[in-house]
Design a protein around this motif. Structure first.
Motif, PDB file in Angstrom:
ATOM      1  N   ASP D 101       0.854  -1.184   0.000  1.00  0.00           N
ATOM      2  CA  ASP D 101       0.000   0.000   0.000  1.00  0.00           C
ATOM      3  C   ASP D 101       0.897   1.244   0.000  1.00  0.00           C
ATOM      4  OD1 ASP D 101      -2.248   1.573   0.042  1.00  0.00           O
ATOM      5  OD2 ASP D 101      -3.088   0.713   1.872  1.00  0.00           O
ATOM      6  N   ARG D 102       0.303   2.422   0.028  1.00  0.00           N
ATOM      7  CA  ARG D 102       1.154   3.617   0.061  1.00  0.00           C
ATOM      8  C   ARG D 102       0.625   4.639   1.055  1.00  0.00           C
ATOM      9  NH1 ARG D 102      -0.813   3.612  -5.756  1.00  0.00           N
ATOM     10  NH2 ARG D 102      -2.769   4.691  -5.527  1.00  0.00           N
ATOM     11  N   GLU D 103       0.218   4.141   2.224  1.00  0.00           N
ATOM     12  CA  GLU D 103      -0.239   5.040   3.279  1.00  0.00           C
ATOM     13  C   GLU D 103       0.789   5.107   4.413  1.00  0.00           C
ATOM     14  OE1 GLU D 103      -2.702   7.036   3.192  1.00  0.00           O
ATOM     15  OE2 GLU D 103      -3.422   6.321   1.264  1.00  0.00           O
ATOM     16  N   PRO D 104       0.756   6.202   5.162  1.00  0.00           N
ATOM     17  CA  PRO D 104       1.641   6.304   6.337  1.00  0.00           C
ATOM     18  C   PRO D 104       1.382   5.139   7.292  1.00  0.00           C
ATOM     19  CG  PRO D 104       0.498   8.389   5.941  1.00  0.00           C
ATOM     20  CD  PRO D 104      -0.100   7.389   5.002  1.00  0.00           C
ATOM     21  N   SER D 105       2.358   4.874   8.137  1.00  0.00           N
ATOM     22  CA  SER D 105       2.266   3.669   8.958  1.00  0.00           C
ATOM     23  C   SER D 105       1.492   3.853  10.246  1.00  0.00           C
ATOM     24  CB  SER D 105       3.660   3.176   9.292  1.00  0.00           C
ATOM     25  OG  SER D 105       4.333   4.143  10.046  1.00  0.00           O
ATOM     26  N   GLY D 106       1.224   5.091  10.646  1.00  0.00           N
ATOM     27  CA  GLY D 106       0.570   5.262  11.939  1.00  0.00           C
ATOM     28  C   GLY D 106       1.614   5.339  13.028  1.00  0.00           C
ATOM     29  N   ARG D 123       2.063  -1.533   4.625  1.00  0.00           N
ATOM     30  CA  ARG D 123       1.405  -0.238   4.510  1.00  0.00           C
ATOM     31  C   ARG D 123       2.086   0.693   3.515  1.00  0.00           C
ATOM     32  NH1 ARG D 123      -2.967   0.862   6.388  1.00  0.00           N
ATOM     33  NH2 ARG D 123      -3.573   3.008   6.675  1.00  0.00           N
ATOM     34  N   ALA D 247       6.231  12.124  -3.257  1.00  0.00           N
ATOM     35  CA  ALA D 247       5.031  12.162  -2.418  1.00  0.00           C
ATOM     36  C   ALA D 247       5.108  11.093  -1.327  1.00  0.00           C
ATOM     37  CB  ALA D 247       3.777  11.957  -3.269  1.00  0.00           C
ATOM     38  N   MET D 248       5.576   9.910  -1.725  1.00  0.00           N
ATOM     39  CA  MET D 248       5.671   8.833  -0.728  1.00  0.00           C
ATOM     40  C   MET D 248       6.731   9.123   0.321  1.00  0.00           C
ATOM     41  SD  MET D 248       4.886   5.281  -2.541  1.00  0.00           S
ATOM     42  CE  MET D 248       5.576   5.891  -4.056  1.00  0.00           C
ATOM     43  N   THR D 251       5.130  11.431   2.971  1.00  0.00           N
ATOM     44  CA  THR D 251       4.157  10.885   3.927  1.00  0.00           C
ATOM     45  C   THR D 251       4.676   9.671   4.694  1.00  0.00           C
ATOM     46  OG1 THR D 251       3.113   9.601   2.144  1.00  0.00           O
ATOM     47  CG2 THR D 251       2.120  11.725   2.683  1.00  0.00           C
TER      48      THR D 251
END
Lengths: 319, 319, 319, 319
Positions: D101-106, D123, D247-248, D251
């Motif tokens: 995926d390409r979302e921040p890890s939290g 993630r 971008a990645m 974030t």
């Protein structure tokens, strides 16, 4: 061939008063260690002295054995969840299990993630979330839920003076932000059918009931006797119902210490933040211990110790 | 005053062969429903026909009652965790609890987060993570762990032919990426003392032991008899030790269905992915049921049903 | 040696009306695909037709470019969090970061576990939990918080008619069990200083503000212009403050799609459940798009598409 | 009407050597504070003195500005993830996003629960789990992955002497139980296609590459210049590809401090446990800072400070 074991249910071999006396002495020697913490989120709990210990046994023949501060009243807090569960099961039976699961909770950390993960279905009826759903079921199915519960507790204990502590309930209601959060969270999943305020009012009322060790030991007797309540002579639930409630107390009755409790005590039990623990020796007796200082998991520190000593001295662990 | 209950441990009142026969019939009528899934991650498990059911009881006097495919062998899988736990406790006693906790697991979802949250301390010895730590303890404390375990199982069951299925162990070893992950994760917290490969080799070997229902029922007898093994006459562990292991089976022996199992069966039990479930009626008998199709939590579907029927027909639930 | 890149901030090279027209056509062709869902937890949101799309750009020189339904009003919902954050930071500065963190949220699933794990400190001011704490700070630090916010929004947008939709706020208040849960949960950790009801009243009021795309594009302009608001001529925050708020919008402004949004759009942005998304091209312009149908993460489906096309057609992504 | 802002990309207005000199002084004054910890899980990292700081800028015209220990080599560790991501995207394009995926890890705590919750899909490609999947993709799609990566890094940096530290890779391989756990866990979900050992060997090799600040600043230049590598003159990826990788990094490039990094620095960046941080000013330059002591989130403490000062002194934050 070896001879079959003696009947451990034959408690005529035991001198229960002597055993209680020994336990009482051992517990009181430990008051000085000053371990454990009294719940202090409301003054009514924080003000209880920690050097208190009471214990009572209610045998199936009606005999009561007691020691220490067994006639001193306290708010029963989460111990009440056993009784509202009984009422909810009598009202809607297995339909309850569509709204509450019956597995151990894992750990405290798990409570909210679990509710979120399982879409508002609490893990068992003894966690606060599950007890709030249970309270909602009672509210929906009995005309006057408060009167029903009061009558139920008076009949179970044989004590017509059991009553709620309205001031305490109000005090808990005002400081109980976490329970308000839980109730609203469950409501957001549609798993509360009554007004959130009404459910919480009933929930805090059930926690505020004032009883003593003798009252509570008697009130557990129906779970030892196949659902038949000694004080009232009523069949409160079926033998299967009593078996199942005992099973749930074993796996989920002592917050996140159920494994440890089974390990050290080995009886179905339910604890409350006021320091009370009720327990059942199936076929034999209902029990209650009370001592206000709590361990870090929220169970009475010396109450747990007393029950451990009791099953080891009597051989009455179910294991 | 009501008379005291009969001694439920007096099983002379029960016709056990008749009861087993009834259960066998009920179970076989359910084969056609075709519910549940056979574990299929390795061919050796996937190839077992699902229309199998065996059940055996081993009483304290040495009598065995059996029905169905009670003499058909299978790999014991996670049932082995009861025995390695016994060996680990005998070796290091309560020191084990510094490396494994003894609380229920919560839910499957919880396993890794829990390990991370609690810094590599598994929640109980019956989860895979906890069994891997237990295997590590056995490896560290017995000269030849494999020989020790084999000898232990042969003595417990009275069957000198109990052996490991080396091909199966190898097959599980190669496909067991998740267990390799767990072992390395625990190792990263310093909670494995032996080489990860060695620990996993022993772990997969213990799972591959081939036994039948009669073997396993006999192998549980020491937990029913205060630690004394009937087949060998040895005191395997203390009465307290047996009580504690039973307690842990009750709260954590059936993966994430411990609450449900207590509710419907009410006996200390340990299940395995091959469809076996061993159980204990304290003071009375060891049991084993086997049926390969599993419910969604990984316990034998019809095995669980058989145990439920058994406790309801005999009144032998501990609750 | 290659020549330095052109100034991408020199937008004189772009025909913005032509670009908006193309985007408008592309978006409207996609109405028929009927993907995405309109928020439907309250009638006021559910009743909005899904075939709506508006977009507006507010350049630093005061010029506005607009297309489609850019003059249709909607409730700004979570877009309001940008403005209450600005007010809170102006009031207490970096002290805010003791009460709210500024990291991305991870995933939706994370929200409550995170609050529990981090003891009531929300992960960022754009999650509901964080916005509730921010609302509490505004309540504590401005005499009349509602009047302050209304005045702030009117000054930012240059539109004196901006107002709250009291009926909508009431409707959200009544169905917003999850936000009530969050607020009480935060309160249980002591991280709300005002009455929970008052905080929620203010929070739902800020969400109910009714504005259109032109209003909101203008209201973002101060974040593009180093803190200086064009419509009012005021320095709303410092250049450093504007930079920081932009940074937080980039990493946390679009719920759990911040990574995807940076990937496909590449602008600081904040979305709301009514289908609005505001964005900033630093040094160049404030933007707003609006289209009611939402993707599964709660961001406007076609609004996100429009912003993607906009940065690709203009080269105005910050990356 | 106000005049349009100056072109911030016109860096002719800046005295970069003076700025680097000031930053170098400020950083060195902070050596004495002795904050932060050098990574110490392997001797090769633990032995690096903490009083080191280097910084280099590589402009699009090929000019390099440097200060401090900018020519001292270190292992690039997680900085390598930027380059393997580029290789994986060139090989399989958007198909990569089915496996990562390409979302921040939290937060750190989230890593394993997230993998379990999302069935083995990491993630983002910059978490260890995601980089392991990325390494697997590179292994599957290039004939000789190690040679390909070495050649890639030599071409990007213009330094033909870039090489792997085989001893270091071996040392990390032996102590990297957590990464072995991650790889096996991902493999258990079928999201690794090569042998786990091979994937880990390649992963630890990429981390062991030895380069200095000047090498790495030059190696980031293609991400500042629309995918065109200055040292080699090659178009490494498309302009869109470079935008997306930037971008990645914004974030998710700095572990669990992405929000804080955007807030204080405001540039796409990737950090490594050796104390290196690479960054990009889109359209303007590649950068690298290096200082071994780490903050509690694993990013170079003084490296982060240097980048903060750099964007504040130059106005080159993207926000």
């Amino acid at each position: 061939m070896r001879k079959p074991p003696n009947n451990p249910y034959d408690i005529s071999r035991l001198d229960l008063d002597d055993i209680l006396g020994t336990i009482n002495e051992e517990v009181r020697q430990r008051f000085g260690e000053n371990r454990g913490e009294v719940a202090d989120y409301i003054p009514a709990l924080a003000d209880v002295p920690r050097d208190r210990f009471g214990m009572a046994l209610a045998l199936l023949d009606g005999t009561v054995h007691e020691v220490g501060n067994a006639r001193e009243r306290f708010s029963i807090q989460s111990v009440s969840k056993v009784y509202t569960l009984t009422l909810a099961l009598e009202a809607i039976g297995d339909a309850l299990w569509k709204r509450v699961d019956r597995e151990p909770s894992g750990d405290p950390f798990n409570s909210l993630i679990q509710l979120e993960h399982e879409k508002g279905i609490p893990r068992n009826p003894f966690m606060n979330a599950g007890a709030i759903v249970t309270a909602d079921v009672v509210l929906s199915n009995y005309g006057d839920a408060e009167a029903t519960l009061l009558e139920f507790m008076r009949a179970r204990s044989g004590n017509p003076e059991v009553g709620a502590d309205v001031e305490l309930a109000k005090s808990e209601r005002e400081s109980g932000h976490r329970n308000v959060a839980l109730a609203n969270f469950i409501r957001s999943y549609g798993n509360l059918h009554n007004d959130v305020q009404d459910v919480l009012d009933f929930y805090f009322l059930q926690c505020s009931l004032r009883m003593d060790c003798v009252d509570l030991a008697r009130s557990m007797q129906y779970l030892a006797d196949g659902g038949r309540c000694g004080p009232s002579g009523q069949q409160v639930t079926s033998a299967e119902g009593a078996t199942r409630i005992n099973a749930m107390m074993m796996t989920a009755g002592t917050y996140d210490a159920a494994g440890d409790f089974a390990f050290h005590v080995g009886l179905p039990a339910k604890s409350g933040v006021s320091g009370a623990i009720v327990a059942v020796v199936p076929h034999v007796m209902g029990l209650c211990v009370w001592s206000p200082a709590l361990d870090r998991k929220g169970n009475s520190l010396l109450g747990g110790y007393a029950l451990h000593r009791f099953t080891r001295m009597t051989g009455l662990s179910v294991f």
